[in-house]
Enzyme design. Structure first.
Site, mmCIF file in Angstrom:
data_model
loop_
_atom_site.group_PDB
_atom_site.id
_atom_site.type_symbol
_atom_site.label_atom_id
_atom_site.label_comp_id
_atom_site.label_asym_id
_atom_site.label_seq_id
_atom_site.Cartn_x
_atom_site.Cartn_y
_atom_site.Cartn_z
ATOM 1 N N ASP A 117 44.668 61.804 18.187
ATOM 2 C CA ASP A 117 44.411 60.366 18.307
ATOM 3 C C ASP A 117 45.265 59.646 17.269
ATOM 4 O O ASP A 117 45.553 60.200 16.205
ATOM 5 C CB ASP A 117 42.940 60.046 18.076
ATOM 6 C CG ASP A 117 42.037 60.532 19.199
ATOM 7 O OD1 ASP A 117 42.503 60.557 20.358
ATOM 8 O OD2 ASP A 117 40.881 60.874 18.929
ATOM 9 N N ASP A 133 43.150 58.519 26.416
ATOM 10 C CA ASP A 133 41.844 57.847 26.349
ATOM 11 C C ASP A 133 41.916 56.480 27.019
ATOM 12 O O ASP A 133 40.987 56.072 27.737
ATOM 13 C CB ASP A 133 41.402 57.658 24.896
ATOM 14 C CG ASP A 133 41.193 58.963 24.151
ATOM 15 O OD1 ASP A 133 40.931 59.994 24.796
ATOM 16 O OD2 ASP A 133 41.302 58.944 22.911
#
Length: 161
Positions: A117, A133
């Site tokens: 991330d 995501d």
């Protein structure tokens, strides 16, 4: 028509996965070690993070559960789409975007045991996330909007009778 639809959706899925993986690669190379880069000052910054769970790091450490779940869901959705069971294009493309995001994160889970991330909103307290995501979220929002619109159009059709 159906063959073109499948090919164009497959290309879209591959492009989203490629964009996701390329951005994660650069996040690892440029941000590892704690470096933070302002992208839009006061709004979004890039910060490297490893997520072993799902959204907001829930269920951390359940790697193989998420791998199996993602494979089952993606295969099921792709089977539904490619067997021409999914007629409306809006629904078809929404599902394709969700699958692309799922596969992008699946690649990370299998390769590394975690998801990379790097996108961090700083104007609000929110999780660090990535392109995959975003694809899952936007595809799911589009899917919900489609289902709500479809529900109301069916109610209007039955009221007209």
């Amino acid at each position: 028509m159906h063959k073109k639809k499948h090919i164009s959706c497959a290309v879209m899925i591959l492009l989203i996965i490629a964009f996701d993986q390329i951005t994660k690669y650069f996040a690892e190379v440029k941000l590892a070690g704690g470096k933070v880069v302002d992208f839009i000052p006061g709004v979004v910054q890039f910060r490297y993070a490893r997520n072993t769970g799902m959204a907001f790091s829930m269920f951390s450490g359940a790697r193989w559960f998420f791998v199996v779940l993602t494979v089952v869901v993606c295969v099921g959705v792709l089977w539904y789409m490619w067997r021409d069971k999914c007629k409306p294009l809006w629904l078809y493309w929404s599902l394709g975007v969700v699958v692309a995001g799922g596969l992008g994160n699946l690649i990370d889970r299998v390769r590394f045991g975690y998801v990379v991330d790097f996108i961090e909103p700083i104007f609000v307290n929110f999780a660090v996330f990535n392109i995959a995501d975003s694809a899952v979220t936007l595809g799911a929002i589009s899917l919900v909007i489609y289902l709500v619109c479809d529900l109301f159009s069916k109610k209007e059709d039955s009221a007209d009778e």
